[in-house]
Scaffold this motif. Structure first.
Motif, short mmCIF file in Angstrom:
data_model
loop_
_atom_site.label_atom_id
_atom_site.label_comp_id
_atom_site.label_asym_id
_atom_site.label_seq_id
_atom_site.Cartn_x
_atom_site.Cartn_y
_atom_site.Cartn_z
N ASP A 88 1.34 -54.16 81.32
CA ASP A 88 2.79 -53.33 80.45
C ASP A 88 3.70 -54.83 80.70
OD1 ASP A 88 4.35 -52.79 83.31
OD2 ASP A 88 2.49 -51.31 82.95
N TYR A 89 4.95 -54.07 80.03
CA TYR A 89 5.86 -55.52 80.19
C TYR A 89 6.78 -54.86 81.90
CZ TYR A 89 5.90 -56.50 75.80
OH TYR A 89 5.76 -57.72 74.21
N GLN A 90 6.42 -54.07 82.55
CA GLN A 90 6.85 -53.66 84.05
C GLN A 90 6.40 -54.99 84.48
OE1 GLN A 90 6.35 -50.50 84.86
NE2 GLN A 90 8.18 -49.83 83.45
N ASN A 91 5.16 -55.83 84.05
CA ASN A 91 4.40 -56.49 85.31
C ASN A 91 4.93 -57.88 85.15
OD1 ASN A 91 1.85 -55.60 83.86
ND2 ASN A 91 1.67 -55.34 85.38
N ARG A 92 5.09 -57.83 87.06
CA ARG A 92 5.96 -58.93 86.81
C ARG A 92 5.15 -60.86 87.70
NH1 ARG A 92 11.35 -58.41 88.53
NH2 ARG A 92 11.83 -56.11 88.23
N PHE A 93 3.64 -59.95 88.28
CA PHE A 93 3.05 -60.54 88.60
C PHE A 93 1.58 -60.73 88.67
CE2 PHE A 93 0.19 -62.66 91.67
CZ PHE A 93 0.08 -64.40 91.49
N VAL A 94 0.71 -61.16 87.59
CA VAL A 94 -0.58 -61.79 87.14
C VAL A 94 -1.90 -62.70 87.64
CG1 VAL A 94 -3.03 -60.72 85.65
CG2 VAL A 94 0.29 -60.03 85.73
N GLY A 95 -1.98 -63.03 88.40
CA GLY A 95 -3.47 -63.17 88.91
C GLY A 95 -4.57 -63.48 88.67
N VAL A 96 -5.09 -64.72 89.46
CA VAL A 96 -7.11 -64.29 89.49
C VAL A 96 -7.54 -64.55 90.78
CG1 VAL A 96 -7.19 -66.63 87.37
CG2 VAL A 96 -8.79 -64.68 87.95
N ALA A 97 -8.51 -64.38 91.15
CA ALA A 97 -9.15 -64.64 91.85
C ALA A 97 -10.54 -64.59 91.38
CB ALA A 97 -9.13 -64.27 93.50
N PHE A 98 -11.85 -66.16 91.60
CA PHE A 98 -12.40 -66.20 91.99
C PHE A 98 -13.50 -66.24 92.97
CE2 PHE A 98 -9.94 -69.21 89.29
CZ PHE A 98 -10.60 -68.25 87.77
N ASP A 99 -14.90 -65.41 92.97
CA ASP A 99 -15.94 -65.61 94.26
C ASP A 99 -16.61 -66.49 94.80
OD1 ASP A 99 -17.62 -66.74 91.87
OD2 ASP A 99 -19.45 -65.14 92.73
N TYR A 100 -16.28 -67.75 94.02
CA TYR A 100 -16.70 -69.03 94.84
C TYR A 100 -15.67 -70.19 95.67
CZ TYR A 100 -13.98 -71.65 90.73
OH TYR A 100 -13.21 -71.57 89.56
N GLU A 101 -15.09 -69.04 95.17
CA GLU A 101 -12.84 -69.82 96.87
C GLU A 101 -13.16 -68.22 98.11
OE1 GLU A 101 -10.20 -72.34 93.38
OE2 GLU A 101 -9.93 -69.97 93.97
N LEU A 102 -14.06 -67.32 97.42
CA LEU A 102 -14.25 -66.65 98.68
C LEU A 102 -13.36 -65.23 97.97
CD1 LEU A 102 -15.76 -68.44 101.62
CD2 LEU A 102 -16.63 -67.07 100.08
N TYR A 103 -12.36 -65.34 96.90
CA TYR A 103 -10.90 -64.93 96.50
C TYR A 103 -9.97 -64.76 97.39
CZ TYR A 103 -14.86 -61.69 94.52
OH TYR A 103 -15.86 -61.74 93.23
#
Length: 234
Positions: free
Chosen positions: A56-71
């Motif tokens: 929604d438009y209230q989201n200020r930050f969105v990111g992604v983490a990967f298993d090959y970097e152990l999150y």
């Protein structure tokens, strides 16, 4: 006002690396990223993986983490003018032996699976994660892939999705049901096994039908006269 005073520099620090990365993409990809109006399943384009998220438009930050970097690292998304958060992951930033990416979305500090990706499952820890298959790499990489460090062999079968696929071979006395393969993405079935050094013979069982590994040029004929595939672990 004091909060706003400090919030703007923080947001600029977060978004700046993403904006700078967009300068190095093609016109087609730039238009795709900036013009996306709804979130979709991650896909490959110009040897890059495109992620999207729309809460929604209230989201200020969105990111992604990967298993090959152990999150351990969170990669920030960029929000386009349509309110869709976008992230571009170049192939050259993904380890060469990775053909399937397991990941989690982080939205304002909340870790969640990708809500638009149907390929979601629970890890042994009970945490829900999402997965995508790098189809370009799977089509150009030689299979089965052998990790020479520990003898783990990655088998891949490609066919219509939502079917039962098993791996049978000389290493399990040709048991047709001992090793079910996991559909890591639509139509892509994978299985990793640690095999002893030496030559092994195998085939895939697809909906009860024997299939040779078409990705593997090594082949032999079993006692029943059926063509099977051959893999040698050094």
């Amino acid at each position: 006002m004091k909060n706003h005073k400090y919030l703007l520099p923080i947001l600029l620090v977060i978004i700046a690396p993403v904006l700078s990365s967009l300068e190095n993409v093609s016109v087609d990809l730039h238009l795709l990223i900036t013009g996306t109006k709804s979130a979709g399943i991650p896909f490959e384009f110009e040897q890059k993986v495109i992620f999207s998220y729309k809460g929604d438009y209230q989201n200020r930050f969105v990111g992604v983490a990967f298993d090959y970097e152990l999150y351990r690292e969170i990669h920030p998304f960029f929000r386009n003018e349509n309110g869709v958060f976008m992230f571009v992951l170049p192939y050259n930033e993904i380890p060469e032996d990775i053909t399937d990416i397991t990941y989690r979305i982080i939205a304002d500090g909340l870790w969640i699976p990708d809500p638009v990706n149907p390929w979601t499952f629970r890890e042994d820890s009970g945490i829900k994660v999402s997965r995508i298959s790098l189809r370009y790499r799977q089509t150009v990489k030689e299979y089965p892939y052998i990790d020479k460090k520990d003898g783990i062999v990655t088998f891949v079968f490609n066919g219509p999705g939502s079917n039962n696929v098993f791996l049978a071979g000389s290493f399990n006395n040709w048991d047709p049901f001992m090793f079910p393969m996991e559909e890591s993405a639509a139509g892509y079935y994978t299985l990793k096994l640690r095999l002893m050094p030496g030559t092994h013979y195998y085939y895939f069982l697809y909906n009860g039908e024997k299939r040779r590994d078409t990705r593997n040029p090594g082949r032999a004929i079993d006692p029943e006269g059926f063509a099977v595939s051959v893999v040698t672990v050094p």
